[in-house]
Design a protein around this motif. Structure first.
Motif, PDB file in Angstrom:
ATOM      1  N   ASP A 105       0.870  -1.241  -0.018  1.00 59.90           N
ATOM      2  CA  ASP A 105      -0.122  -0.137  -0.258  1.00 59.90           C
ATOM      3  C   ASP A 105       1.003   1.301   0.147  1.00 59.90           C
ATOM      4  O   ASP A 105       0.639   2.282  -0.957  1.00 59.90           O
ATOM      5  N   GLU A 106       1.894   1.198   0.757  1.00 61.29           N
ATOM      6  CA  GLU A 106       2.995   2.363   0.633  1.00 61.29           C
ATOM      7  C   GLU A 106       3.893   2.460  -0.320  1.00 61.29           C
ATOM      8  O   GLU A 106       4.145   3.598  -1.045  1.00 61.29           O
ATOM      9  N   ILE A 107       4.045   1.328  -0.991  1.00 61.14           N
ATOM     10  CA  ILE A 107       5.224   1.177  -2.180  1.00 61.14           C
ATOM     11  C   ILE A 107       4.435   1.547  -3.560  1.00 61.14           C
ATOM     12  O   ILE A 107       4.924   2.072  -4.333  1.00 61.14           O
ATOM     13  N   THR A 108       3.282   0.740  -3.947  1.00 59.56           N
ATOM     14  CA  THR A 108       2.701   0.888  -5.194  1.00 59.56           C
ATOM     15  C   THR A 108       1.876   2.150  -5.495  1.00 59.56           C
ATOM     16  O   THR A 108       1.241   2.934  -4.612  1.00 59.56           O
ATOM     17  N   PRO A 109       1.915   2.506  -6.960  1.00 57.15           N
ATOM     18  CA  PRO A 109       1.173   3.678  -7.305  1.00 57.15           C
ATOM     19  C   PRO A 109      -0.332   3.683  -6.667  1.00 57.15           C
ATOM     20  O   PRO A 109      -0.821   2.655  -6.424  1.00 57.15           O
ATOM     21  N   ALA A 110      -1.164   4.696  -6.895  1.00 56.80           N
ATOM     22  CA  ALA A 110      -2.556   5.061  -6.278  1.00 56.80           C
ATOM     23  C   ALA A 110      -3.441   3.883  -7.231  1.00 56.80           C
ATOM     24  O   ALA A 110      -4.222   3.616  -6.739  1.00 56.80           O
ATOM     25  N   HIS A 111      -2.874   3.828  -8.611  1.00 55.77           N
ATOM     26  CA  HIS A 111      -3.788   3.058  -9.412  1.00 55.77           C
ATOM     27  C   HIS A 111      -3.744   1.405  -9.176  1.00 55.77           C
ATOM     28  O   HIS A 111      -4.463   0.699  -9.497  1.00 55.77           O
ATOM     29  N   THR A 112      -2.784   0.926  -8.650  1.00 54.34           N
ATOM     30  CA  THR A 112      -2.292  -0.364  -8.743  1.00 54.34           C
ATOM     31  C   THR A 112      -3.384  -1.329  -7.757  1.00 54.34           C
ATOM     32  O   THR A 112      -3.742  -0.965  -6.758  1.00 54.34           O
ATOM     33  N   ILE A 113      -3.724  -2.273  -8.486  1.00 51.47           N
ATOM     34  CA  ILE A 113      -4.731  -3.250  -7.943  1.00 51.47           C
ATOM     35  C   ILE A 113      -3.855  -4.276  -6.869  1.00 51.47           C
ATOM     36  O   ILE A 113      -3.077  -4.719  -7.534  1.00 51.47           O
ATOM     37  N   LEU A 114      -4.257  -4.668  -5.752  1.00 51.74           N
ATOM     38  CA  LEU A 114      -3.763  -5.729  -4.960  1.00 51.74           C
ATOM     39  C   LEU A 114      -4.595  -6.808  -4.908  1.00 51.74           C
ATOM     40  O   LEU A 114      -5.684  -6.877  -4.301  1.00 51.74           O
ATOM     41  N   ALA A 115      -4.050  -7.905  -5.375  1.00 53.49           N
ATOM     42  CA  ALA A 115      -4.928  -9.283  -5.124  1.00 53.49           C
ATOM     43  C   ALA A 115      -4.105 -10.256  -4.288  1.00 53.49           C
ATOM     44  O   ALA A 115      -2.814 -10.430  -4.501  1.00 53.49           O
ATOM     45  N   SER A 116      -4.814 -11.003  -3.798  1.00 56.10           N
ATOM     46  CA  SER A 116      -4.365 -12.397  -3.051  1.00 56.10           C
ATOM     47  C   SER A 116      -4.717 -13.420  -3.758  1.00 56.10           C
ATOM     48  O   SER A 116      -6.240 -13.783  -3.996  1.00 56.10           O
ATOM     49  N   ASN A 117      -3.935 -14.864  -3.793  1.00 59.38           N
ATOM     50  CA  ASN A 117      -4.072 -15.770  -4.088  1.00 59.38           C
ATOM     51  C   ASN A 117      -4.543 -16.814  -2.961  1.00 59.38           C
ATOM     52  O   ASN A 117      -4.582 -17.995  -3.319  1.00 59.38           O
ATOM     53  N   THR A 118      -5.103 -16.157  -1.657  1.00 59.82           N
ATOM     54  CA  THR A 118      -5.074 -16.926  -0.820  1.00 59.82           C
ATOM     55  C   THR A 118      -6.356 -17.931  -1.020  1.00 59.82           C
ATOM     56  O   THR A 118      -7.384 -17.646  -2.109  1.00 59.82           O
ATOM     57  N   SER A 119      -6.206 -19.303  -0.496  1.00 63.13           N
ATOM     58  CA  SER A 119      -7.238 -20.216  -0.801  1.00 63.13           C
ATOM     59  C   SER A 119      -8.426 -20.187   0.147  1.00 63.13           C
ATOM     60  O   SER A 119      -9.353 -20.959   0.035  1.00 63.13           O
ATOM     61  N   SER A 120      -8.130 -19.468   1.166  1.00 62.37           N
ATOM     62  CA  SER A 120      -9.322 -19.424   2.377  1.00 62.37           C
ATOM     63  C   SER A 120      -9.597 -18.408   3.231  1.00 62.37           C
ATOM     64  O   SER A 120     -10.334 -18.202   3.878  1.00 62.37           O
ATOM     65  N   LEU A 121      -8.490 -17.305   3.252  1.00 60.82           N
ATOM     66  CA  LEU A 121      -8.401 -16.222   4.195  1.00 60.82           C
ATOM     67  C   LEU A 121      -9.304 -15.023   3.749  1.00 60.82           C
ATOM     68  O   LEU A 121      -9.392 -14.928   2.434  1.00 60.82           O
ATOM     69  N   PRO A 122     -10.097 -14.424   4.540  1.00 61.48           N
ATOM     70  CA  PRO A 122     -10.977 -13.214   4.118  1.00 61.48           C
ATOM     71  C   PRO A 122     -10.031 -12.142   3.624  1.00 61.48           C
ATOM     72  O   PRO A 122      -9.355 -11.782   4.112  1.00 61.48           O
ATOM     73  N   ILE A 123     -10.693 -11.763   2.395  1.00 58.33           N
ATOM     74  CA  ILE A 123     -10.306 -10.682   1.726  1.00 58.33           C
ATOM     75  C   ILE A 123     -10.465  -9.366   2.316  1.00 58.33           C
ATOM     76  O   ILE A 123      -9.603  -8.624   2.372  1.00 58.33           O
ATOM     77  N   THR A 124     -11.604  -9.358   2.886  1.00 55.55           N
ATOM     78  CA  THR A 124     -11.907  -8.216   3.723  1.00 55.55           C
ATOM     79  C   THR A 124     -10.982  -7.837   4.733  1.00 55.55           C
ATOM     80  O   THR A 124     -10.366  -6.599   4.989  1.00 55.55           O
ATOM     81  N   GLU A 125     -10.580  -8.941   5.477  1.00 53.98           N
ATOM     82  CA  GLU A 125      -9.429  -8.629   6.339  1.00 53.98           C
ATOM     83  C   GLU A 125      -8.164  -8.260   5.943  1.00 53.98           C
ATOM     84  O   GLU A 125      -7.511  -7.408   6.564  1.00 53.98           O
ATOM     85  N   ILE A 126      -7.654  -8.817   4.868  1.00 54.65           N
ATOM     86  CA  ILE A 126      -6.546  -8.392   4.189  1.00 54.65           C
ATOM     87  C   ILE A 126      -6.752  -6.997   3.659  1.00 54.65           C
ATOM     88  O   ILE A 126      -5.511  -6.166   3.959  1.00 54.65           O
ATOM     89  N   ALA A 127      -7.728  -6.680   3.173  1.00 51.57           N
ATOM     90  CA  ALA A 127      -8.097  -5.300   2.625  1.00 51.57           C
ATOM     91  C   ALA A 127      -7.821  -4.282   3.856  1.00 51.57           C
ATOM     92  O   ALA A 127      -7.196  -3.177   3.560  1.00 51.57           O
ATOM     93  N   ALA A 128      -7.952  -4.566   4.917  1.00 52.95           N
ATOM     94  CA  ALA A 128      -8.115  -3.670   5.993  1.00 52.95           C
ATOM     95  C   ALA A 128      -6.610  -3.263   6.600  1.00 52.95           C
ATOM     96  O   ALA A 128      -6.561  -2.310   7.143  1.00 52.95           O
ATOM     97  N   ALA A 129      -5.787  -4.067   5.945  1.00 53.24           N
ATOM     98  CA  ALA A 129      -4.337  -3.469   6.482  1.00 53.24           C
ATOM     99  C   ALA A 129      -3.852  -2.489   5.245  1.00 53.24           C
ATOM    100  O   ALA A 129      -2.755  -1.928   5.522  1.00 53.24           O
ATOM    101  N   THR A 130      -4.634  -1.950   4.289  1.00 50.04           N
ATOM    102  CA  THR A 130      -4.388  -1.287   3.494  1.00 50.04           C
ATOM    103  C   THR A 130      -5.162   0.186   3.571  1.00 50.04           C
ATOM    104  O   THR A 130      -6.233   0.082   4.313  1.00 50.04           O
ATOM    105  N   LYS A 131      -4.779   1.250   2.875  1.00 51.36           N
ATOM    106  CA  LYS A 131      -5.820   2.448   2.727  1.00 51.36           C
ATOM    107  C   LYS A 131      -6.492   2.585   1.498  1.00 51.36           C
ATOM    108  O   LYS A 131      -7.057   3.495   1.123  1.00 51.36           O
TER     109      LYS A 131
END
Length: 283
Positions: A105-131
């Motif tokens: 979130d700190e490194i990438t440009p504002a337009h960059t999409i951040l995706a996870s290949n997680t097989s079971s963990l909540p995307i909403t919780e992962i997203a909460a680590a970002t702005k």
């Protein structure tokens, strides 16, 4: 949202497979891992896969070399400053993933999409680590990535429609079939698959049938390409246990309770094919 350059984080079996299919589709790819040796091992696997395709006449040597030229090795997360999409395929651990996403979130440009290949963990919780939770999404590829057509695309609570659309369109360019799923423990694939595997382990645990008999019933009776216990060995029994624990915790329902035999095998270090022993013994 035009995706041209991608970083794949994690050069293991899943990450290297994702990097391969992205490079095959013409994207410029950074394959990132913590150590140079991990990245080199991942690149070696990709090269081996592509060379096998050359031998079988599926692609030319020139095509193989062009695909490999699309992949840049990386051990520096700062390389993410140059990309439009990051696909994280690190270890299946919420603390580690959250830390990676906060850094991205700190490194990438504002337009960059951040995706996870997680097989079971909540995307909403992962997203909460970002702005930028609206730009965080799940892309769950199936193993082995170059062969399997499905990609589960998981919307977090805040994922924007245009971000979902961009990832669906990009997935199609990989010659994969995107399927939209809402954020819930195990999504669809593992919510259905892992309890079936867990039930097969219970049947073995209770002495209902042998390993071979259970697998034969599901192969010959249900037309599954491989039996559930063979599949568990292929996935990794430690991974199966982790996903069952995620389902059990997420739903609070005892139908997702991991079988004691599964726990015993994992404690013994019998992880399946990768460790040489699981429900079967491998050379």
């Amino acid at each position: 949202m035009n995706v041209q350059t991608i970083m794949v984080i994690g050069a293991g079996q899943m990450g290297s497979g994702i990097a391969q299919v992205c490079a095959q589709a013409g994207y410029k790819v950074f394959l990132n891992d913590l150590k140079q040796e991990f990245v080199e091992r991942g690149l070696g696997g990709i090269s081996k896969n592509l060379s096998r395709n050359v031998e079988k006449g599926r692609i030319t040597a020139e095509t193989r070399d062009g695909i490999l030229a699309n992949i840049t090795p990386s051990t520096n997360l700062q390389d993410a400053a140059k990309v439009d999409l990051v696909i994280e395929a690190a270890v299946e651990n919420m603390e580690i993933k959250s830390k990676i996403f906060a850094q991205l979130d700190e490194i990438t440009p504002a337009h960059t999409i951040l995706a996870s290949n997680t097989s079971s963990l909540p995307i909403t919780e992962i997203a909460a680590a970002t702005k930028r939770p609206e730009k965080v999404i799940g892309m769950h590829f199936m193993n082995p990535v170059p062969v399997m057509k499905l990609v589960e695309i998981i919307r977090g609570l805040a994922t924007a429609d245009e971000v979902y659309q961009a990832i669906e369109d990009m997935t199609k360019t990989l010659e994969k079939v995107p399927v939209e799923v809402n954020d819930a423990p195990g999504f669809i694939s593992n919510r259905i698959l892992l309890p079936m595997i867990n039930e097969a382990i219970y049947a073995l645990h209770e002495g209902v049938a042998t390993v071979e008999a259970i697998d034969e019933v599901m192969k010959l009776g249900m037309n599954h390409p491989m039996g559930p216990l063979t599949l568990a060995d292929f996935i990794g029994l430690d991974t199966c246990l982790y996903i069952m624990e995620t389902l059990h915790e997420g739903f609070g329902d005892d139908k997702y309770r991991p079988c004691p035999l599964l726990r015993k095998y994992v404690k013994a270090g019998w992880y399946g094919k990768k460790s040489g022993r699981g429900f079967y013994v491998y050379e």
